[in-house]
Design a protein around this motif. Structure first.
Motif, short mmCIF file in Angstrom:
data_model
loop_
_atom_site.label_atom_id
_atom_site.label_comp_id
_atom_site.label_asym_id
_atom_site.label_seq_id
_atom_site.Cartn_x
_atom_site.Cartn_y
_atom_site.Cartn_z
N ARG A 190 8.04 -3.71 -8.36
CA ARG A 190 7.95 -4.90 -7.50
C ARG A 190 9.32 -5.53 -7.29
O ARG A 190 9.62 -6.04 -6.20
CB ARG A 190 6.99 -5.92 -8.09
CG ARG A 190 5.56 -5.45 -8.30
CD ARG A 190 5.03 -4.58 -7.15
NE ARG A 190 5.11 -5.25 -5.87
CZ ARG A 190 4.96 -4.64 -4.69
NH1 ARG A 190 4.78 -3.34 -4.64
NH2 ARG A 190 5.03 -5.33 -3.57
N ASP A 191 10.16 -5.54 -8.31
CA ASP A 191 11.50 -6.12 -8.13
C ASP A 191 12.30 -5.32 -7.11
O ASP A 191 13.03 -5.89 -6.30
CB ASP A 191 12.24 -6.15 -9.47
CG ASP A 191 11.70 -7.22 -10.41
OD1 ASP A 191 11.05 -8.16 -9.91
OD2 ASP A 191 11.91 -7.10 -11.62
N GLY A 192 12.14 -3.99 -7.13
CA GLY A 192 12.83 -3.16 -6.16
C GLY A 192 12.38 -3.47 -4.74
O GLY A 192 13.22 -3.52 -3.81
N TRP A 193 11.10 -3.69 -4.55
CA TRP A 193 10.60 -4.05 -3.21
C TRP A 193 11.12 -5.43 -2.79
O TRP A 193 11.50 -5.62 -1.63
CB TRP A 193 9.07 -4.03 -3.20
CG TRP A 193 8.51 -2.64 -3.09
CD1 TRP A 193 8.02 -1.86 -4.10
CD2 TRP A 193 8.41 -1.86 -1.90
NE1 TRP A 193 7.62 -0.64 -3.61
CE2 TRP A 193 7.84 -0.61 -2.27
CE3 TRP A 193 8.75 -2.07 -0.56
CZ2 TRP A 193 7.59 0.40 -1.33
CZ3 TRP A 193 8.49 -1.07 0.37
CH2 TRP A 193 7.93 0.15 -0.02
N ARG A 194 11.12 -6.39 -3.73
CA ARG A 194 11.59 -7.74 -3.38
C ARG A 194 13.06 -7.74 -2.98
O ARG A 194 13.47 -8.55 -2.16
CB ARG A 194 11.36 -8.69 -4.56
CG ARG A 194 9.90 -8.96 -4.87
CD ARG A 194 9.75 -10.03 -5.94
NE ARG A 194 8.37 -10.15 -6.37
CZ ARG A 194 7.89 -9.63 -7.50
NH1 ARG A 194 8.69 -8.94 -8.30
NH2 ARG A 194 6.62 -9.78 -7.81
N ARG A 195 13.84 -6.85 -3.58
CA ARG A 195 15.25 -6.77 -3.22
C ARG A 195 15.47 -6.06 -1.88
O ARG A 195 16.57 -6.09 -1.33
CB ARG A 195 16.03 -6.03 -4.31
CG ARG A 195 16.17 -6.79 -5.61
CD ARG A 195 17.18 -6.12 -6.53
NE ARG A 195 16.78 -4.76 -6.89
CZ ARG A 195 16.07 -4.47 -7.99
NH1 ARG A 195 15.67 -5.43 -8.81
NH2 ARG A 195 15.77 -3.20 -8.25
N THR A 196 14.41 -5.43 -1.38
CA THR A 196 14.55 -4.59 -0.18
C THR A 196 13.97 -5.25 1.06
O THR A 196 14.60 -5.25 2.13
CB THR A 196 13.83 -3.24 -0.41
OG1 THR A 196 14.38 -2.61 -1.58
CG2 THR A 196 13.98 -2.33 0.79
N VAL A 197 12.79 -5.82 0.95
CA VAL A 197 12.07 -6.31 2.13
C VAL A 197 11.19 -7.48 1.73
O VAL A 197 10.74 -7.57 0.58
CB VAL A 197 11.21 -5.17 2.75
CG1 VAL A 197 10.21 -4.63 1.76
CG2 VAL A 197 10.51 -5.64 4.02
N ALA A 237 9.33 2.89 -5.91
CA ALA A 237 7.98 3.22 -6.37
C ALA A 237 7.09 2.00 -6.19
O ALA A 237 7.54 0.85 -6.28
CB ALA A 237 8.02 3.65 -7.83
N LEU A 238 5.81 2.25 -5.95
CA LEU A 238 4.90 1.14 -5.64
C LEU A 238 4.86 0.11 -6.77
O LEU A 238 4.73 -1.09 -6.53
CB LEU A 238 3.49 1.70 -5.39
CG LEU A 238 2.56 0.81 -4.57
CD1 LEU A 238 3.11 0.60 -3.17
CD2 LEU A 238 1.16 1.42 -4.51
N ALA A 239 5.02 0.56 -8.00
CA ALA A 239 4.96 -0.36 -9.15
C ALA A 239 6.25 -1.13 -9.36
O ALA A 239 6.29 -2.10 -10.13
CB ALA A 239 4.62 0.42 -10.42
N GLN A 295 0.85 -1.18 0.00
CA GLN A 295 0.00 0.00 0.00
C GLN A 295 0.89 1.24 0.00
O GLN A 295 1.96 1.24 0.62
CB GLN A 295 -0.89 0.04 1.25
CG GLN A 295 -1.82 -1.15 1.41
CD GLN A 295 -3.08 -1.02 0.57
OE1 GLN A 295 -3.36 0.05 0.03
NE2 GLN A 295 -3.84 -2.09 0.46
N ALA A 296 0.41 2.27 -0.65
CA ALA A 296 1.12 3.56 -0.60
C ALA A 296 0.51 4.38 0.52
O ALA A 296 -0.72 4.43 0.67
CB ALA A 296 0.97 4.29 -1.92
N PRO A 297 1.32 5.04 1.34
CA PRO A 297 0.76 5.88 2.40
C PRO A 297 0.09 7.12 1.81
O PRO A 297 0.48 7.61 0.75
CB PRO A 297 1.99 6.24 3.24
CG PRO A 297 3.14 6.19 2.27
CD PRO A 297 2.81 5.08 1.32
N ASP A 298 -0.92 7.61 2.51
CA ASP A 298 -1.57 8.86 2.09
C ASP A 298 -0.72 10.06 2.50
O ASP A 298 -0.84 11.14 1.91
CB ASP A 298 -2.96 8.97 2.72
CG ASP A 298 -3.88 7.87 2.22
OD1 ASP A 298 -3.83 7.57 1.02
OD2 ASP A 298 -4.63 7.29 3.02
N ALA A 299 0.11 9.86 3.53
CA ALA A 299 1.03 10.92 3.97
C ALA A 299 2.18 10.23 4.69
O ALA A 299 2.08 9.08 5.11
CB ALA A 299 0.33 11.91 4.88
N GLY A 300 3.28 10.96 4.83
CA GLY A 300 4.44 10.40 5.52
C GLY A 300 5.47 9.86 4.56
O GLY A 300 5.28 9.84 3.33
#
Length: 502
Positions: free
Chosen positions: A79-86, A75-77, A59-64
């Motif tokens: 997905r490979d970047g997120w998988r490499r991170t967490v 960026a939320l889209a 989910q993308a935060p509405d603020a913060g």
């Protein structure tokens, strides 16, 4: 001497997340340092799951803001970047059961040779990966053959192979026995020494003290405190979760003291299934008994067993001296069980049917003969139920999907009461409804008490449990405590979280 603080591996600041009019997170904050085992705790509804969904890119935060290793989150889209991170490991195995361990480890990125999967190389790379992280699982075994603990380790190994060094463990011990829990903790400590950082989410606070170095508390969708575990005594941690001044007053059952001579209507003996073990409890006529516990305590599954939705491995339950037919919803209904399930949308209502149809589904046999329902009888019964529960509707023919959440929940309650049950089983009866609807629904509990009905209330909401004559606490599937009317918030929360608050 360089005394600069290390750059956080993961950091969320001032995170806000709304779903329509509901604010799921008003002030989400957490700072996780490299190599930590950081606990995130809070009662159900505190905002933990929402914060995790933001930290894992669901989910993308509405603020913060969210940052990893000092840089903005992908960026939320991406997905490979997120998988490499967490990566997040949930209590339910997220593996493909029909595939091997090796195939699960390299799903969607299998080594190819001339356009075909190189099976020998796949097995070799899987073996090397498992050896690197000392995960002792056969790479050729089917995922369906693995234990929950082994599935979790496979998911961790997969995340590490993608480059992630930040692993979120969401209630990882919920389905493990004590030996499996200790093995998981041993692997966590070893992985930490290898540079892996964990965010550990658990309803069992003794596990926080056993395996974590730092803890962050959320309450009512807001950050409350972050502190070293060693500096936060258990009583202080429970108080942070419960709220300032929690428990200063005793809560008494709204219906007054029950009659100790009233006959026992529900008698449960040695009930055992996968989520719970050797449960024994009684509920007398006109008594309201609460069941409290974490989401993984087995309390909801126990309630569903009594309603005929599940079949236990052992034990019995008698209602007014007659055995309940486990696994038979119709049989339990005929025996006198009224049931309000935990999810009105998926389990409680037929959205394509009218208010009248939904409210009378359990008593169709009393509304006509030979399978034909008399419209005048159904309309009369529906009208009575609508008045009793103050359901705001245009009439019995209005589609139930057009009702507000509170009124829809009243229809579910109406159906449970339509059969004049001897036992009323309520699971999270006021979840997701407004304050006025909540009071109306809880008032019906008092009506049932006065009618001599035995009532079992299963809930995460303390307000639901305040009306009970007794509250039983389930922990890891066992009844571990009983609190008579007069309990204080911090006492009940401590028991639910597995803390000896002594």
């Amino acid at each position: 001497m360089n005394t600069a603080a290390p750059t956080p591996l993961a950091e969320a600041r001032d995170v806000v997340k709304r779903y329509g009019p509901t604010t799921a997170l008003a002030d989400g904050r957490i700072t996780v340092l490299p190599g930590e085992s950081h606990a995130l705790v809070g009662r159900n509804g505190a905002g933990k799951s929402t914060l995790v969904s933001v930290l894992t890119g669901l989910q993308a935060p509405d603020a913060g803001t969210v940052r990893f290793d000092g840089a903005p989150a992908p960026a939320l889209a991406d997905r490979d970047g997120w998988r490499r991170t967490v990566a997040c490991v949930y209590q339910r195995p997220m593996v493909v059961p029909g595939l091997s361990v090796a195939e699960n480890l390299f799903l969607d990125r299998q080594p190819l040779r001339r356009g075909l999967i190189g099976w020998r190389r796949l097995r070799a790379e899987a073996t090397a990966l498992l050896d690197t992280w000392d995960v002792r699982v056969d790479p050729e075994a089917r995922a369906s053959e693995l234990s929950v603990e082994e599935c979790q380790l496979v998911q961790i190994a997969r995340a590490l192979s993608l480059g992630a060094r930040f692993i979120v463990l969401d209630e990882p011990t919920a389905r493990l026995d004590s030996r499996e829990i200790e093995r998981l903790f041993t692997r966590m400590r070893a992985l930490q020494e290898s540079g892996v950082t964990f965010l550990f989410i658990s309803h069992h606070l003794q596990e926080v003290y056993e395996v974590c170095t730092t803890v962050t508390v959320l309450r009512d969708a807001r950050w409350v405190v972050t502190a070293p575990v060693a500096d936060l005594p258990r009583a202080a941690l429970v108080e942070a979760m419960a709220g300032e001044g929690a428990g200063t007053g005793a809560h008494r059952s709204a219906g007054g003291p029950r009659d100790p001579a009233a006959p026992v209507l529900l008698d449960v003996r040695g009930l055992t299934a996968r989520p719970y073990r050797d449960v024994r409890l009684t509920v007398r006529a006109g008594e309201v008994v609460g069941l409290a516990g974490s989401s993984a305590s087995g309390k909801a599954e126990l309630a569903e067993t009594l309603a005929g939705l599940r079949t236990p491995l052992a034990g019995t339950a008698e209602l007014a001296g007659e055995r309940l037919p486990f696994g038979d919803v119709r049989g339990c209904l005929a025996a006198g069980v009224g049931f309000v399930p935990r999810d009105r949308h998926d389990q409680g209502l037929v959205p394509g049917m009218t208010v009248g149809d939904n409210a009378t589904l359990t008593v169709l046999g009393a509304l006509g003969r030979f399978g034909l329902v008399r419209a005048d009888r159904r309309r009369a019964l529906t009208g009575d139920l609508v008045r009793r529960l103050d359901i705001r509707t245009e009439g019995p023919d209005q589609p139930v999907r057009e009702l507000s959440g509170g009124n829809a929940q009243k229809v579910v309650m109406a159906r449970a009461l339509a059969s004049a049950p001897r036992l009323l089983v309520l699971v999270d009866p006021t979840a997701g409804v407004d304050v006025k609807s909540k009071e109306s629904l809880l008032a019906r509990v008092e009506d049932a008490r006065r009618d001599g009905t035995a009532v079992l209330v299963v809930s995460d909401e303390l307000d639901d449990l305040r009306r009970c004559d007794r509250v039983l606490v389930l922990f890891h599937g066992r009844v571990v405590a009983e609190h008579p009317a007069g309990w204080r918030d911090h006492e009940l929360i401590a028991a639910v979280e597995g803390v000896d608050h002594g």
